[in-house]
Design a protein around this motif. Structure first.
Motif, PDB file in Angstrom:
ATOM      1  N   LEU A  42      -4.213  12.683  -8.892  1.00  0.00           N
ATOM      2  CA  LEU A  42      -4.608  13.424  -7.693  1.00  0.00           C
ATOM      3  C   LEU A  42      -5.175  12.491  -6.632  1.00  0.00           C
ATOM      4  N   ILE A  43      -5.990  11.552  -7.018  1.00  0.00           N
ATOM      5  CA  ILE A  43      -6.572  10.595  -6.077  1.00  0.00           C
ATOM      6  C   ILE A  43      -5.480   9.760  -5.415  1.00  0.00           C
ATOM      7  N   ILE A  44      -4.495   9.327  -6.195  1.00  0.00           N
ATOM      8  CA  ILE A  44      -3.408   8.523  -5.625  1.00  0.00           C
ATOM      9  C   ILE A  44      -2.602   9.337  -4.623  1.00  0.00           C
ATOM     10  N   LEU A  45      -2.176  10.539  -5.018  1.00  0.00           N
ATOM     11  CA  LEU A  45      -1.327  11.346  -4.147  1.00  0.00           C
ATOM     12  C   LEU A  45      -2.059  11.781  -2.881  1.00  0.00           C
ATOM     13  N   TRP A  46      -3.257  12.314  -3.038  1.00  0.00           N
ATOM     14  CA  TRP A  46      -3.993  12.783  -1.871  1.00  0.00           C
ATOM     15  C   TRP A  46      -4.532  11.618  -1.048  1.00  0.00           C
ATOM     16  N   GLY A  47      -4.796  10.478  -1.675  1.00  0.00           N
ATOM     17  CA  GLY A  47      -5.236   9.309  -0.929  1.00  0.00           C
ATOM     18  C   GLY A  47      -4.138   8.776  -0.019  1.00  0.00           C
ATOM     19  N   ILE A  48      -2.922   8.702  -0.545  1.00  0.00           N
ATOM     20  CA  ILE A  48      -1.796   8.265   0.279  1.00  0.00           C
ATOM     21  C   ILE A  48      -1.551   9.265   1.408  1.00  0.00           C
ATOM     22  N   ALA A  49      -1.638  10.553   1.086  1.00  0.00           N
ATOM     23  CA  ALA A  49      -1.451  11.579   2.119  1.00  0.00           C
ATOM     24  C   ALA A  49      -2.522  11.451   3.206  1.00  0.00           C
ATOM     25  N   ALA A  50      -3.754  11.205   2.815  1.00  0.00           N
ATOM     26  CA  ALA A  50      -4.838  11.064   3.798  1.00  0.00           C
ATOM     27  C   ALA A  50      -4.630   9.835   4.674  1.00  0.00           C
ATOM     28  N   LEU A  51      -4.188   8.725   4.083  1.00  0.00           N
ATOM     29  CA  LEU A  51      -3.950   7.523   4.886  1.00  0.00           C
ATOM     30  C   LEU A  51      -2.819   7.722   5.883  1.00  0.00           C
ATOM     31  N   PHE A  52      -1.734   8.365   5.452  1.00  0.00           N
ATOM     32  CA  PHE A  52      -0.643   8.613   6.380  1.00  0.00           C
ATOM     33  C   PHE A  52      -1.037   9.631   7.447  1.00  0.00           C
ATOM     34  N   PHE A  53      -1.938  10.546   7.125  1.00  0.00           N
ATOM     35  CA  PHE A  53      -2.388  11.528   8.109  1.00  0.00           C
ATOM     36  C   PHE A  53      -3.356  10.907   9.111  1.00  0.00           C
ATOM     37  N   MET A  54      -4.231  10.025   8.633  1.00  0.00           N
ATOM     38  CA  MET A  54      -5.209   9.406   9.523  1.00  0.00           C
ATOM     39  C   MET A  54      -4.587   8.354  10.432  1.00  0.00           C
ATOM     40  N   TYR A  55      -3.543   7.698   9.948  1.00  0.00           N
ATOM     41  CA  TYR A  55      -2.902   6.639  10.721  1.00  0.00           C
ATOM     42  C   TYR A  55      -1.422   6.953  10.909  1.00  0.00           C
ATOM     43  N   CYS A  94       3.102  14.090   4.672  1.00  0.00           N
ATOM     44  CA  CYS A  94       1.716  14.311   4.245  1.00  0.00           C
ATOM     45  C   CYS A  94       1.568  15.652   3.539  1.00  0.00           C
ATOM     46  N   ILE A  95       2.208  16.672   4.059  1.00  0.00           N
ATOM     47  CA  ILE A  95       2.140  17.994   3.425  1.00  0.00           C
ATOM     48  C   ILE A  95       2.804  17.970   2.062  1.00  0.00           C
TER      49      ILE A  95
END
Length: 115
Positions: A42-55, A94-95
């Motif tokens: 979960l940390i890997i998937l949502w972390g990558i999603a958060a990075l792509f969403f923030m940048y 991201c979604i």
């Protein structure tokens, strides 16, 4: 729809493989339960999603003054359409990553109530 399911399966398998390989090779995290592995997936998937969403990919000319002035002299209608398409595909990505992390999240929640 098949492509979406394939994305979910591949992203979960890939992130689970990363967690298992890191744990088996280093043993640093000391993962003992399924919920531990699910949490790190979960940390890997949502972390990558958060990075792509923030940048997200940059749009238009957003740099310094010289870049904005040079950009104002150029017809950027085609480039703006490409930027909009890149931005929307980034949002969809991201979604997809967020939704593909939901099974791991549910595993964490269910396992926390059963123990």
């Amino acid at each position: 729809m098949l492509g979406l399911i394939r994305f979910f399966v591949v992203s979960n398998l890939l992130s689970a493989a990363i967690v298992v390989v890191l744990e088996k090779s280093t043993g640093f995290f000391g993962l003992n339960f399924w919920s531990d592995y699910a949490f790190f997936v979960l940390i890997i998937l949502w972390g990558i999603a958060a990075l792509f969403f923030m940048y997200p990919p940059e749009r238009d000319f957003q740099g310094d003054k010289a870049e904005r002035v040079a950009g104002s002299m150029v017809d950027s209608s085609v480039a703006s359409e490409i930027d909009d398409e890149r931005f929307s595909s980034n949002t969809i990505f991201c979604i997809k990553l967020f939704v593909s992390g939901l099974p791991a999240f549910l595993t964490c929640v269910v396992m926390s109530f059963t123990t």
